[in-house]
Design a protein around this motif. Structure first.
Motif, mmCIF file in Angstrom:
data_model
loop_
_atom_site.group_PDB
_atom_site.id
_atom_site.type_symbol
_atom_site.label_atom_id
_atom_site.label_comp_id
_atom_site.label_asym_id
_atom_site.label_seq_id
_atom_site.Cartn_x
_atom_site.Cartn_y
_atom_site.Cartn_z
ATOM 1 N N ARG A 86 -34.420 33.399 -7.098
ATOM 2 C CA ARG A 86 -33.292 33.586 -6.770
ATOM 3 C C ARG A 86 -32.271 34.615 -7.778
ATOM 4 O O ARG A 86 -32.215 34.354 -8.902
ATOM 5 N N GLU A 87 -31.800 35.456 -7.286
ATOM 6 C CA GLU A 87 -31.114 36.556 -8.131
ATOM 7 C C GLU A 87 -29.557 36.637 -8.076
ATOM 8 O O GLU A 87 -28.907 36.694 -6.535
ATOM 9 N N GLY A 88 -28.867 36.429 -8.893
ATOM 10 C CA GLY A 88 -27.270 36.378 -8.809
ATOM 11 C C GLY A 88 -26.913 37.780 -8.778
ATOM 12 O O GLY A 88 -27.451 38.888 -9.513
ATOM 13 N N ILE A 89 -26.043 38.246 -7.963
ATOM 14 C CA ILE A 89 -25.643 39.792 -7.871
ATOM 15 C C ILE A 89 -24.162 40.082 -7.753
ATOM 16 O O ILE A 89 -23.680 40.907 -8.213
ATOM 17 N N ALA A 90 -23.283 38.982 -7.635
ATOM 18 C CA ALA A 90 -21.929 39.159 -7.820
ATOM 19 C C ALA A 90 -21.228 37.792 -8.067
ATOM 20 O O ALA A 90 -21.735 36.832 -7.675
ATOM 21 N N ALA A 91 -20.045 37.689 -8.868
ATOM 22 C CA ALA A 91 -19.440 36.536 -9.054
ATOM 23 C C ALA A 91 -18.037 36.882 -9.430
ATOM 24 O O ALA A 91 -17.470 38.107 -9.900
ATOM 25 N N ILE A 92 -17.101 35.892 -9.229
ATOM 26 C CA ILE A 92 -15.640 35.809 -9.200
ATOM 27 C C ILE A 92 -15.112 34.810 -9.726
ATOM 28 O O ILE A 92 -15.372 33.447 -9.257
ATOM 29 N N ASP A 93 -14.309 34.559 -10.648
ATOM 30 C CA ASP A 93 -13.743 33.776 -11.329
ATOM 31 C C ASP A 93 -12.490 33.194 -10.770
ATOM 32 O O ASP A 93 -12.095 33.792 -10.010
ATOM 33 N N SER A 94 -11.841 32.229 -11.435
ATOM 34 C CA SER A 94 -10.738 31.689 -10.774
ATOM 35 C C SER A 94 -9.301 32.646 -10.820
ATOM 36 O O SER A 94 -8.347 32.623 -10.049
ATOM 37 N N THR A 95 -9.546 33.734 -11.636
ATOM 38 C CA THR A 95 -8.420 34.616 -11.810
ATOM 39 C C THR A 95 -8.580 35.826 -10.875
ATOM 40 O O THR A 95 -7.688 36.790 -10.905
ATOM 41 N N GLY A 96 -9.887 35.589 -10.601
ATOM 42 C CA GLY A 96 -10.085 36.919 -9.673
ATOM 43 C C GLY A 96 -10.859 38.032 -10.313
ATOM 44 O O GLY A 96 -11.340 39.089 -9.732
ATOM 45 N N TYR A 97 -11.278 37.737 -11.574
ATOM 46 C CA TYR A 97 -12.044 38.846 -12.147
ATOM 47 C C TYR A 97 -13.639 38.876 -11.744
ATOM 48 O O TYR A 97 -14.112 37.753 -11.469
#
Length: 123
Positions: free
Chosen positions: A44-55
């Motif tokens: 399984r590969e991580g491709i995109a993430a977004i934190d609680s601030t929207g970064y």
């Protein structure tokens, strides 16, 4: 907590899709969320993430083609995918963490909640 993905399907190369992940029971505003994918026989590969601030962060293989976003009012996570390639074929999962920020957002072990996945096939 439930995460439910939708929006997958079969598309021709250079086409577009938008994946949607609806959440329930999750402290949506306070958690980092991500999109992962897994092809047969692959990890399984991580491709995109977004934190609680929207970064947002994206891996190089999808940068400039995929865009992650979140709608806090709808408690929904999105992945807009454009210029799709056959190598993007995989099952795509959304994931949610119990922390607003993650040092390793592409690491599956950093996430606690997972959806069931939606298949994307690019021909």
């Amino acid at each position: 907590v439930q995460l439910v993905e939708s929006g997958g399907g079969t598309v021709q190369a250079r086409g577009s899709l938008r994946l949607v992940c609806r959440t329930s029971g999750y402290s949506y505003r306070s958690g980092c969320m991500g999109w992962f994918r897994q092809a047969p026989g692959e990890e399984r590969e991580g491709i995109a993430a977004i934190d609680s601030t929207g970064y947002t962060q994206c891996v190089d293989s999808v940068k400039d083609r995929f865009t992650i976003s979140r709608d806090n009012a709808k408690k929904t996570l999105y992945l807009k995918m454009t210029s799709l390639k056959p190598e993007d074929t995989a099952k795509y999962y959304c994931a949610a963490a119990n922390h607003p920020y993650i040092l390793t957002p592409m690491d599956p072990s950093a996430y606690y909640y997972w959806g069931q996945g939606t298949q994307v096939t690019v021909s």
